[in-house]
Write an enzyme that holds these catalytic residues in place. Structure first.
Site, PDB file in Angstrom:
ATOM      1  N   THR A  53       0.781  -1.194   0.023  1.00  0.00           N
ATOM      2  CA  THR A  53      -0.083   0.018   0.027  1.00  0.00           C
ATOM      3  C   THR A  53       0.807   1.360  -0.021  1.00  0.00           C
ATOM      4  O   THR A  53       0.820   2.080  -0.771  1.00  0.00           O
ATOM      5  CB  THR A  53      -0.697  -0.068   1.299  1.00  0.00           C
ATOM      6  OG1 THR A  53      -1.499  -1.438   1.320  1.00  0.00           O
ATOM      7  CG2 THR A  53      -1.768   1.159   1.380  1.00  0.00           C
ATOM      8  N   ARG A  86       6.198  -9.228  -5.873  1.00  0.00           N
ATOM      9  CA  ARG A  86       5.270  -9.074  -7.186  1.00  0.00           C
ATOM     10  C   ARG A  86       5.142  -7.618  -7.487  1.00  0.00           C
ATOM     11  O   ARG A  86       5.218  -6.581  -6.794  1.00  0.00           O
ATOM     12  CB  ARG A  86       3.968  -9.844  -7.063  1.00  0.00           C
ATOM     13  CG  ARG A  86       3.180  -9.232  -5.769  1.00  0.00           C
ATOM     14  CD  ARG A  86       1.869 -10.121  -5.507  1.00  0.00           C
ATOM     15  NE  ARG A  86       2.390 -11.334  -4.727  1.00  0.00           N
ATOM     16  CZ  ARG A  86       2.551 -11.256  -3.333  1.00  0.00           C
ATOM     17  NH1 ARG A  86       2.274 -10.378  -2.782  1.00  0.00           N
ATOM     18  NH2 ARG A  86       2.953 -12.456  -2.812  1.00  0.00           N
ATOM     19  N   ILE A 174       1.749  13.616   8.968  1.00  0.00           N
ATOM     20  CA  ILE A 174       1.984  14.821   9.703  1.00  0.00           C
ATOM     21  C   ILE A 174       3.348  14.849  10.161  1.00  0.00           C
ATOM     22  O   ILE A 174       4.121  13.980  10.353  1.00  0.00           O
ATOM     23  CB  ILE A 174       1.256  14.670  10.934  1.00  0.00           C
ATOM     24  CG1 ILE A 174      -0.295  14.371  11.065  1.00  0.00           C
ATOM     25  CG2 ILE A 174       1.714  16.053  12.146  1.00  0.00           C
ATOM     26  CD1 ILE A 174      -1.164  14.352  12.299  1.00  0.00           C
ATOM     27  N   LYS A 243       4.271   3.957  18.314  1.00  0.00           N
ATOM     28  CA  LYS A 243       4.501   5.403  17.828  1.00  0.00           C
ATOM     29  C   LYS A 243       4.921   6.301  18.968  1.00  0.00           C
ATOM     30  O   LYS A 243       5.757   7.207  18.996  1.00  0.00           O
ATOM     31  CB  LYS A 243       3.344   5.830  17.148  1.00  0.00           C
ATOM     32  CG  LYS A 243       2.889   5.165  16.006  1.00  0.00           C
ATOM     33  CD  LYS A 243       1.638   5.457  15.424  1.00  0.00           C
ATOM     34  CE  LYS A 243       1.340   4.748  14.101  1.00  0.00           C
ATOM     35  NZ  LYS A 243      -0.137   4.513  13.736  1.00  0.00           N
TER      36      LYS A 243
HETATM   37  N1  HSE Z   1      -2.785   1.087  11.409  1.00  0.00           N
HETATM   38  C1  HSE Z   1      -2.181   2.570  11.510  1.00  0.00           C
HETATM   39  C2  HSE Z   1      -3.300   3.307  11.985  1.00  0.00           C
HETATM   40  C3  HSE Z   1      -1.583   2.938  10.160  1.00  0.00           C
HETATM   41  O1  HSE Z   1      -4.564   2.972  11.767  1.00  0.00           O
HETATM   42  O2  HSE Z   1      -2.993   4.334  12.149  1.00  0.00           O
HETATM   43  C4  HSE Z   1      -0.686   4.230  10.130  1.00  0.00           C
HETATM   44  O3  HSE Z   1       0.387   3.998  10.916  1.00  0.00           O
END
Ligand code: HSE
Length: 472
Positions: A53, A86, A174, A243
């Site tokens: 993605t 792929r 951000i 995070k």
């Molecule tokens: N799964 C994470 C979210 C993707 O929903 O924030 C971004 O880090």
């Protein structure tokens, strides 16, 4: 008018004052250097590892905005090779070398920057370690990798004199890493609190606005590409904890200590909690909070009631928002798309541009978040000692004296009640729901009182608890 020029020396505490502007002319020239359109001067080559993605979007945005990106970097940036098992149907790969063996890209001597967008902590870790060993700079969006193995990765990168950049690892598009490292560099950070998982915020928002079913909204978040491969990472706060430690390491100059974060997910939140909170003037958000308390640091992820008047309480859907309180600047709010392909690609490419600027100007690479050696023993505060206000919800028998039993227990524990609400029992029911908002209290004291409340004969089930933060 002439402004005196100051040179500060921290070690000698002497201030040199000069009225000669020529001393600074070099600084002004290099700071305001702009690209003159000649991109033939230097070329920076990218090896893109992973075409999922985010990888496919990174490739497409780089192609789509190629002129702007190279212009801002002041050099030509090209994707020289893509490593992916792929092809991706959305990417036109005709003009780029593609290898099915990712390590062929990592070992390609022509490549300056490896962009790791594989995810996970197995192959991705090998890719990053080998790229560093090969003397290549690395850009990654991999929060799990940085949160869990960042200390070793940064040390290896420092030894090799290469940069590890990870803007996309936190809060999607951000530029929060740059804000902490650069924009707020003057500040002693007091606390930060953020909605740093888009999927969780999307779920809570849909539950609040439309009363939708948790599982149903999660499926939609997965289809939209927001959720992690394992969505329990989103729901149980693991992704937010990854995070949070990254933000805390930058805010408080401390090593990454992912395994020390107190983590509580959103699966315990029911629509009725959202409704009760609303009646009391709060919204429920899943927050990551890092706070300096004396010499120690709190690191916690949990659902939180926030006063509805706070801007962050009104950040909805997949959007992320982070409030950072610095001693000089005060509270600042950063808001934007926290998940999704192109927002994340935007952050990945910002890091590529940063490194390309360094390479093309032959300046020293910088290693984010190193420099914590002297404060690495900063203690982490136990969750038992953390003070917050609490929202409590409990099912009680609808008879006289029950409310006063609850308030007596709270008051004996030194906990005062800020707000209280009792719902009428449903038709034919004898049980009513009581909601209490307390003042700020240490978790251990609150739990003591809750245990006592749960032993009352007129209480049914457990006391449901959610923390409350004023974020003022
Ligand atoms: N799964 C994470 C979210 C993707 O929903 O924030 C971004 O880090």
């Amino acid at each position: 008018m002439l402004f005196p020029l100051l040179t500060l020396s921290a070690s000698t505490r002497k201030v040199a004052v000069s009225r000669d502007f020529t001393a600074l002319s070099g600084f002004f020239v290099s700071s305001f250097l702009y690209f003159n359109g000649d991109i033939s001067l230097k070329s920076v080559k990218i090896g893109l590892c992973g075409l999922g993605t985010v990888g496919s979007s990174t490739f497409n945005v780089m192609v789509r905005n190629s002129d702007e990106i190279s212009s801002r970097a002041g050099c030509q940036i090209t994707v020289a090779q893509v490593g992916a098992r792929r092809d991706h149907p959305a990417c036109d790969l005709r003009d780029v070398a593609v290898s099915r063996d990712i390590f062929e890209v990592v070992d390609n001597a022509d490549i300056d920057i490896i962009v790791e967008l594989i995810g996970g902590t197995t192959v991705a870790k090998e890719v990053v370690e080998r790229a560093i060993a090969n003397g290549k700079h690395v850009v990654t969006a991999n929060k799990a990798l940085i949160a869990e193995f960042g200390n070793d990765i940064f040390a290896a990168a420092q030894k090799q004199g290469v940069t590890i950049a990870y803007e996309a690892a936190v809060a999607g598009g951000i530029p929060i890493i740059k804000a902490l490292r650069e924009g707020l560099a003057a500040n002693r950070i007091e606390w930060l609190a953020g909605i740093i998982n888009g999927t969780g915020n999307f779920i809570l928002t849909e539950m609040a606005d439309k009363g939708r079913d948790f599982v149903d909204v999660l499926k939609e978040a997965q289809a939209l590409g927001y959720a992690e491969a394992d969505p329990t990472f989103d729901i149980e706060g693991i992704d937010a904890a990854h995070k949070l430690v990254i933000l805390a390491s930058l805010a408080f100059a401390m090593p990454l200590q992912y395994n020390k974060v107190f983590t509580e997910g959103i699966s315990c939140i029911e629509t009725k909690d959202i409704d009760y909170a609303k009646k009391l003037g709060y919204h429920i958000k899943h927050l990551g909070i890092a706070r300096r308390v004396g010499e120690s640091i709190e690191l916690r992820v949990h659902p939180t009631l926030i006063p509805e008047k706070r801007l962050i309480a009104n950040v909805n859907g997949v959007m992320n928002a982070i409030v950072i309180k610095g001693d000089a600047v005060g509270p600042t709010l950063y808001c934007g798309a926290g998940a999704g392909a192109e927002p994340t690609a935007s952050a990945v490419i910002a890091d590529i541009v940063d490194i390309a600027r360094q390479i093309s100007r032959d300046s020293q690479p910088s290693i984010p978040s190193l420099g914590f050696n002297e404060v690495s023993d900063k203690p982490l505060r136990s969750i038992a000692d953390v003070q917050t206000a609490y929202y409590l919800r409990v099912l009680v028998e609808d008879k006289p004296g029950v409310l006063s039993q609850i308030t007596t227990i709270l008051s004996e524990a030194g906990i005062s009640v800020e707000a209280m609400q009792q719902s009428e029992p449903e038709e034919g029911e004898v049980l009513a729901e009581v909601v209490v908002v307390t003042n700020r209290v240490q978790q251990q004291h609150l739990l003591g009182a809750v245990n006592r409340i749960e032993t009352l004969a007129s209480i049914h089930g457990n006391v449901h608890k959610i923390r409350v933060e004023s974020l003022g």
